[in-house]
Design a protein around this motif. Structure first.
Motif, PDB file in Angstrom:
ATOM      1  N   UNK A 106       0.557  -1.078   0.192  1.00 10.47           N
ATOM      2  CA  UNK A 106      -0.607  -0.078  -0.192  1.00 10.47           C
ATOM      3  C   UNK A 106       1.102   1.680  -0.109  1.00 10.47           C
ATOM      4  N   UNK A 107       1.760   1.278   1.281  1.00 13.48           N
ATOM      5  CA  UNK A 107       2.479   2.867   1.015  1.00 13.48           C
ATOM      6  C   UNK A 107       3.753   2.347   1.543  1.00 13.48           C
TER       7      UNK A 107
ATOM      8  N   UNK B 136      -8.604  -3.924  -5.084  1.00 10.36           N
ATOM      9  CA  UNK B 136      -7.186  -3.212  -5.132  1.00 10.36           C
ATOM     10  C   UNK B 136      -7.297  -1.868  -5.654  1.00 10.36           C
ATOM     11  N   UNK B 137      -7.044  -0.871  -4.452  1.00 12.43           N
ATOM     12  CA  UNK B 137      -7.164   0.449  -5.151  1.00 12.43           C
ATOM     13  C   UNK B 137      -7.988   0.898  -3.802  1.00 12.43           C
TER      14      UNK B 137
ATOM     15  N   UNK C  61      -7.370  -0.244  -0.734  1.00 14.78           N
ATOM     16  CA  UNK C  61      -6.238  -0.392   0.172  1.00 14.78           C
ATOM     17  C   UNK C  61      -5.576   0.900   0.195  1.00 14.78           C
ATOM     18  N   UNK C  62      -5.209   1.963  -1.131  1.00 16.01           N
ATOM     19  CA  UNK C  62      -5.442   3.338  -0.781  1.00 16.01           C
ATOM     20  C   UNK C  62      -6.035   4.077  -0.579  1.00 16.01           C
TER      21      UNK C  62
ATOM     22  N   UNK D  27      -8.399   5.343  -7.773  1.00 17.89           N
ATOM     23  CA  UNK D  27      -7.257   5.649  -7.157  1.00 17.89           C
ATOM     24  C   UNK D  27      -7.784   7.548  -6.403  1.00 17.89           C
TER      25      UNK D  27
ATOM     26  N   UNK E 294      -1.541   8.473  -5.144  1.00 12.10           N
ATOM     27  CA  UNK E 294      -0.263   8.632  -5.806  1.00 12.10           C
ATOM     28  C   UNK E 294      -0.088   9.256  -6.672  1.00 12.10           C
TER      29      UNK E 294
END
Lengths: 326, 206
Positions: free
Chosen positions: A126-127, A161-162, A164-165, A242, A246
């Motif tokens: 994630x980060x 997915x995405x 998580x961000x 997102x 990012x």
């Protein structure tokens, strides 16, 4: 307590700062903080009904960072209430009890094996550069709890997915798993419906963007992209899914999210047009696919705008092309 | 074709989430490995100029999201591909079993002109994790043979094992594919040339 500060040398969310923020922008933020304090001293008690025009205008002029959890909650609750009335079958739920369960006895949640695996795989992805997203850190563990409870509550979406961000930025902003879970539900179910399922309706949003770019007003942007051989899909899918995490530096990202929660999904499309327009000189500098993609992946290379200027810029774009969504 | 125009080869990397697509691409293009890649959302690409059999070509290597639900976005990214790289993790049997689905999905979405002969290359990645190995080289090879002799490489993006060799094969396959497409298009253009002037003459008649 001093608001809007962060660990030494880091930006407001604890990331490596990607650019210098000028004195007048900082002064503007300080001024807004004072105004908020005077006008809405007890924002935490604010309810749905306090959503008046002046309040909305206040939001669009910039939200002090420490007030964001409350302001986002208020903005989103208007949409969430409408949504819950229409979708009694899969409402947005308060997940505090389930979060407790996720922390103490994760097996009590019913989540299919694939979803669990994917969450587990994406947590360290994630980060990875952020101190609070290292394995074992509190925020890191809470990220797992939030994503698992979401998947348990909404099995038709599970985990995409995405998310998580998105959950990551929400956690860093609200510092609270419960608030994060409810805002994440708002984003995925209400603001961005069917964007995180296999329907991938984000394609519809990309089409709107393409249509807008085909109008004479954006001929300069279109030619800059075409000359470099860059198609809108190359960057827009990621921007939209997102919510610009990012791509934008934290300060501008959070302002965008203030407006997104306030006005809805169309803000993302308007922001995309505004940002393309703002960066057109940079894009034109070299008609090369790598150069153009580098610019679009890191939109922090231009000057930092005050929230007010950013909001103003957004409202200047997409009129007549971007439908009122959500 | 007498003139040697600049050649752009488009390569798509597909495979389950976490098999190492991003790592392979970065190892090949930047000769770097990191444990800190973020999950890929949508798709991303890097380019690299290479010389293949005395020809300078630009490879545009596309790294895609591995989660299944992103497949419906494929059309936008797969268009015009010259070679497709299928990646699995030799320690995760599921990722090997998915290869077939990835291949089929690619052929449907990219709809190449001659699907029977479209070039694929298979990479079994993470061979550095010897103790956890679950798919043998033989098993992978026999699958590749069955599917029309797909070239197979055992790679480690982490230790840079066989990455260079694999991508050279990928570049060659892509270049061959590109040439075949060119011949097809030249042929098509030749046919069109006969049609167009007629129409123009009609238009100018008045």
């Amino acid at each position: 307590m001093c608001a809007d500060t962060s660990p030494a040398g880091k930006d407001v969310l604890g990331f490596e700062p990607s650019r210098h923020i000028s004195g007048d922008v900082i002064a503007n933020l300080a001024r807004r903080r004072m105004r908020w304090h005077r006008k809405y001293p007890r924002i935490e008690d604010a309810q749905h009904k306090s959503f008046t025009r002046p309040f909305k205008r206040f939001i669009s002029k910039g939200v002090p960072h420490h007030l964001r959890p409350n302001v986002w909650r208020l903005s989103a609750s208007r949409f969430a209430q409408k949504y819950n009335r229409k979708h009694e079958d899969v409402p947005i739920l308060n997940g505090s009890a389930l979060l407790q369960q996720a922390r103490s006895n994760p097996h009590a949640l019913t989540i299919d094996e694939d979803t669990l695996m994917q969450i587990k795989m994406d947590m360290p992805r994630t980060f990875p550069e952020h101190a609070e997203f290292k394995e074992g850190a509190h925020i890191y563990e809470e990220l797992g709890h939030v994503l698992r409870v979401f998947a348990h509550l909404h099995p038709h979406i599970g985990y995409c997915q995405a998310m998580n961000f998105l959950a990551g930025v929400l956690l860093l902003t609200t510092r609270d798993a419960e608030a994060t879970l409810s805002l994440l539900q708002c984003i995925v179910l209400v603001y961005m419906p069917d964007r995180y399922t296999s329907e991938m309706k984000v394609q519809d949003d990309v089409k709107i963007l393409q249509r807008a770019l085909n109008t004479p007003r954006y001929a300069h942007v279109r030619s800059a992209l075409e000359d470099a051989g860059v198609d809108v899909t190359f960057f827009a899918v990621k921007w939209l899914l997102m919510l610009f995490v990012d791509a934008l530096p934290s300060d501008q990202l959070l302002v965008l999210w203030d407006l997104f929660f306030l006005w809805g999904r169309r803000v993302l499309l308007q922001a995309a047009l505004f940002l393309l327009h703002e960066h057109v000189e940079d894009l034109r500098a070299r008609p090369d696919v790598n150069h153009v993609m580098d610019v679009l992946k890191d939109l922090g290379r231009t000057r930092a705008l005050t929230p007010q200027a950013f909001a103003h810029g957004i409202t200047q774009h997409g009129g007549g092309v971007v439908p009122k969504l959500v | 074709m007498a003139t040697r125009k600049k050649v752009l080869l488009k390569v798509i990397i597909l495979g389950d989430s976490g098999v190492g697509k991003t790592s392979l691409m970065n190892q090949y293009v930047n000769r770097k490995f990191s444990n800190q890649y973020k999950a890929t959302i949508g798709a991303d690409f890097l380019t690299k100029e290479v010389t293949v059999d005395d020809r300078l070509v630009t490879m545009q290597i596309w790294d895609t999201a591995g989660q299944e639900r992103f497949q419906s976005l494929g059309v936008a990214f797969y268009r015009g591909a010259d070679c497709c790289v299928l990646v699995f993790d030799v320690t995760v049997p599921r990722s090997f079993e998915s290869l077939e689905a990835w291949r089929d999905e690619f052929l449907i979405q990219a709809s190449p002109r001659d699907p029977e002969h479209f070039p694929f290359v298979v990479l079994g990645n993470k061979v550095d994790l010897k103790d956890n190995r679950a798919i043998t080289e033989n098993r992978a090879k026999s699958w590749c043979d069955e599917k029309g002799n797909i070239p197979y490489f055992e790679t480690s993006a982490k230790e840079a094992t066989k990455v260079e060799t694999a991508f050279l094969t990928i570049a060659r396959a892509a270049l061959q594919q590109e040439k075949d497409e060119d011949i097809y298009h030249d042929f098509k253009d030749a046919v069109n040339l006969d049609d167009v002037p007629d129409k123009k003459q009609d238009g100018c008649g008045c």
